[in-house]
Write an enzyme that holds these catalytic residues in place. Structure first.
Site, short mmCIF file in Angstrom:
data_model
loop_
_atom_site.label_atom_id
_atom_site.label_comp_id
_atom_site.label_asym_id
_atom_site.label_seq_id
_atom_site.Cartn_x
_atom_site.Cartn_y
_atom_site.Cartn_z
CD GLU A 112 -2.90 -0.93 -0.25
OE1 GLU A 112 -3.09 0.24 -0.65
OE2 GLU A 112 -3.33 -1.92 -0.63
CE1 TYR A 118 -6.58 3.16 -0.40
CE2 TYR A 118 -4.36 3.13 0.06
CZ TYR A 118 -5.25 2.71 -0.60
OH TYR A 118 -5.40 1.73 -1.22
CG ASP A 128 -8.24 4.43 -4.53
OD1 ASP A 128 -9.70 4.59 -4.77
OD2 ASP A 128 -7.39 3.70 -5.31
#
Length: 337
Positions: free
Chosen positions: A26, A109, A127
């Site tokens: 990520e 996020y 996102d």
DNA sequence: GAGACGTGGAC
DNA sequence: TGTCCAAGTCT
């Protein structure tokens, strides 16, 4: 979810979604496309297979494995976070939102992504893909505030399916609901898409409005002598590419292309050729619409010795074509005769 | 909520 | 060729 099951890409962090692997993926995926991340991820995982190896590495070595990926604060942050995890959480990634966002480099996020993808907890992710998908599905021509995105993304999560669902939404945005030219006919949710219904899929997000093109007048000389063509190495304007081009000059707003062409011809040949009878061509170069008058003239009687001005040369037609790199001049040459 | 932070791909 | 955009975060 059915679409995702059939169409999901096979990715290393999906095959083995351990918290550490999801975390690193990520971070790398922030503002970075999957294809770019792939080789970096594999190499990084080989060198730093777990949190401990990352925490005990020198910053310079972590950075070395990040070199070329960009946003280097990400690399410094994951190492700092690894150190915190080692001495505050006994080497395991924490599983609460508050603890995760308090780690360097982890924002809303990434915390949501780790909690949902690695732990299947019902936390939303927002996102670029999710924002675009929400706006299109709901037909939002003007972007809503950030808060609404998070509320909708949270409300969408099906019970017990956060991991697959969040990835499915992002995958849909990456493969089908793309920023430009969305593949609506292949979309599994086209039937419930408000943008699709109203034909707004191309206006959400608002298409970049390009600044109006500037109109430019040009006088171009097509001078021939014994089958040769005269080329110039002094560019008529800085936006025309290439070393060599046809002799040309910009025509002022109210000016006459005829006069400009004859002035130029006089300067080059010393007055031995008087171009006339132009034909017009149109050409566009970034933010500029060019309307050019092309003036032909035969210099059958060779101009006196040394009268061809500096920066100009006669070329055989095939050589000329090889030297000319601007399609504006190629266009002019095509209409010769 | 701006603006900085990197690099590569797509159009 | 110039812009936009990409699984964002931090100040």
């Amino acid at each position: 979810m059915r679409w995702y099951a059939r169409n999901r890409r096979t990715l290393p962090w999906r095959e083995d979604p351990s918290p550490y692997r999801v975390w690193i993926s990520e971070i790398m995926l922030q503002q970075t496309q999957v294809r770019t991340v792939l080789p970096y991820y594999e190499r990084f995982m080989r060198r730093f297979p777990d949190i401990r190896s990352l925490a005990s590495a020198a910053e310079s070595e972590v950075l070395a494995h990040w070199a070329g990926l960009g946003y280097y604060a990400r690399a410094r942050n994951i190492r700092r976070a690894a150190l915190v995890i080692e001495d505050r959480y006994s080497g395991d990634l924490p599983q609460t939102y508050e603890e995760l966002v308090s780690l360097p480099g982890i924002g809303a996020y990434t915390a949501g992504a780790i909690l949902s993808i690695a732990f299947n907890q019902p936390f939303p992710v927002v996102d670029g893909n999710v924002r675009r998908l929400i706006r299109r599905l709901q037909g939002m021509r003007t972007p809503p505030g950030e808060k609404l995105f998070w509320e909708i993304a949270a409300a969408w999560i099906p019970k017990g399916r956060a991991a697959d669902f969040n990835q499915a939404v992002m995958e849909l945005g990456a493969l089908i609901c793309t920023p430009a030219r969305p593949r609506c006919p292949s979309c599994p949710v086209q039937a419930i898409c408000e943008a699709r219904r109203r034909c707004w899929e191309c206006s959400i997000p608002e298409p970049r409005r390009r600044q109006p093109a500037e109109g430019i007048g040009l006088a171009i000389l097509l001078l021939e002598r014994n089958g040769r063509i005269l080329l110039s190495s002094t560019p008529a304007a800085d936006f025309i590419p290439g070393m060599w081009g046809l002799p040309a000059i910009q025509v002022e707003d109210q000016g006459s292309a005829e006069e400009a062409a004859q002035d130029l011809a006089r300067r080059i040949t010393g007055g031995s050729a008087m171009p006339a009878d132009p034909f017009m061509i149109r050409h566009a170069i970034t933010h500029r619409r060019i309307v050019a008058a092309v003036f032909r003239a035969d210099c059958t009687e060779a101009p006196g010795k040394g009268t061809t001005a500096r920066g100009y040369r006669w070329f055989e037609r095939t050589d000329a074509l090889r030297h000319i790199t601007s399609s504006l001049y190629r266009k002019a040459l095509r209409y010769r005769r």
